[in-house]
Scaffold this motif. Sequence first.
Motif, short mmCIF file in Angstrom:
data_model
loop_
_atom_site.label_atom_id
_atom_site.label_comp_id
_atom_site.label_asym_id
_atom_site.label_seq_id
_atom_site.Cartn_x
_atom_site.Cartn_y
_atom_site.Cartn_z
N UNK A 13 46.27 30.60 21.59
CA UNK A 13 47.43 29.88 22.11
C UNK A 13 47.02 28.52 22.65
N UNK A 14 45.92 28.48 23.39
CA UNK A 14 45.45 27.21 23.96
C UNK A 14 45.11 26.22 22.87
N UNK A 15 44.46 26.71 21.78
CA UNK A 15 44.11 25.83 20.68
C UNK A 15 45.34 25.25 20.02
N UNK A 16 46.37 26.09 19.82
CA UNK A 16 47.61 25.62 19.20
C UNK A 16 48.30 24.58 20.06
N UNK A 17 48.46 24.89 21.35
CA UNK A 17 49.16 23.97 22.25
C UNK A 17 48.36 22.70 22.45
N UNK A 18 47.05 22.83 22.52
CA UNK A 18 46.21 21.65 22.74
C UNK A 18 46.20 20.73 21.54
N UNK A 19 46.56 21.25 20.35
CA UNK A 19 46.55 20.43 19.15
C UNK A 19 47.83 19.62 18.99
N UNK A 20 48.83 19.90 19.83
CA UNK A 20 50.09 19.15 19.74
C UNK A 20 49.86 17.69 20.12
N UNK A 21 50.65 16.81 19.58
CA UNK A 21 50.48 15.39 19.80
C UNK A 21 50.68 14.98 21.24
N UNK A 22 50.11 13.82 21.58
CA UNK A 22 50.22 13.29 22.94
C UNK A 22 50.78 11.88 22.88
N UNK A 23 51.65 11.56 23.85
CA UNK A 23 52.20 10.21 23.94
C UNK A 23 51.45 9.36 24.95
N UNK A 24 50.30 9.84 25.40
CA UNK A 24 49.58 9.17 26.46
C UNK A 24 48.99 7.84 26.01
N UNK A 25 48.93 6.91 26.96
CA UNK A 25 48.25 5.65 26.74
C UNK A 25 46.76 5.90 26.52
N UNK A 26 46.18 5.25 25.55
CA UNK A 26 44.76 5.45 25.27
C UNK A 26 43.92 4.91 26.41
N UNK A 27 43.01 5.73 26.90
CA UNK A 27 42.13 5.32 27.98
C UNK A 27 40.77 4.92 27.41
N UNK A 28 40.24 3.80 27.90
CA UNK A 28 38.95 3.33 27.43
C UNK A 28 37.96 3.21 28.57
N UNK A 29 36.80 2.69 28.26
CA UNK A 29 35.77 2.50 29.28
C UNK A 29 36.24 1.48 30.31
N UNK A 30 35.79 1.64 31.52
CA UNK A 30 36.16 0.72 32.59
C UNK A 30 35.73 -0.70 32.24
#
Length: 223
Positions: A13-30
Amino acid sequence: MKKQFIIASFAAVALFLGSCGSNATEAGAADSAATASTGATTYKVDAAASTIGWHGSKLVGIGEHNGTIALQEGSLSVENGNITAGSFVIDMTKLTCSDSLPQEFKDKLLGHLSADDFFNSAKFPTAKFEISKCEAKADGDNTHVISGNLTLRDSTKNISFPAKVAITETGVTADAKVTINRLDWGINYDKANMSIDQKAQAKLKNGVVSKDMDITISLKANK
């Protein structure tokens, strides 16, 4: 055997849910924080008139929570009609929940968010955002794109997001909404020295509770 089946089911279940898309802003190195020149005008953020809102969800959007986090202090530097530097500090010990829930449930939720699974506000009482760049870029109601280093817990990542900025002789306002992936800042259920059972349950929880967190920013600063 039954126990192993349950653990395997948790992981699936965790693998399935974790594979769903994300609308998050891409985070990069400081990145290097911007510094104001001697000719810049400094505006002090009015903590009482500014707000930081948060929104989280679970089961890929089914079930959600909202609230605010207190702004502690901040400043913005302006030169030639643009923000050139600035930062603000968020008091992570002052989380509120605006859900229509009995107070005892709100207290449990806030206690959970303040614990080590999430913000661990006892150890990391503040979060910080430092501007690295601000560019004029009109897009709908937004006027600028702001980039900066966001520090949560003991992790710092650079993010960029559109914002509506207004600058006058006496004040600056900046309004924005940014979605971040909490896992980029190590905000998760996984801990060192977990048993196999605990790791399986941690993976499930990380899938059930959405990785995405919405942060709404409304800053008011005065000269």
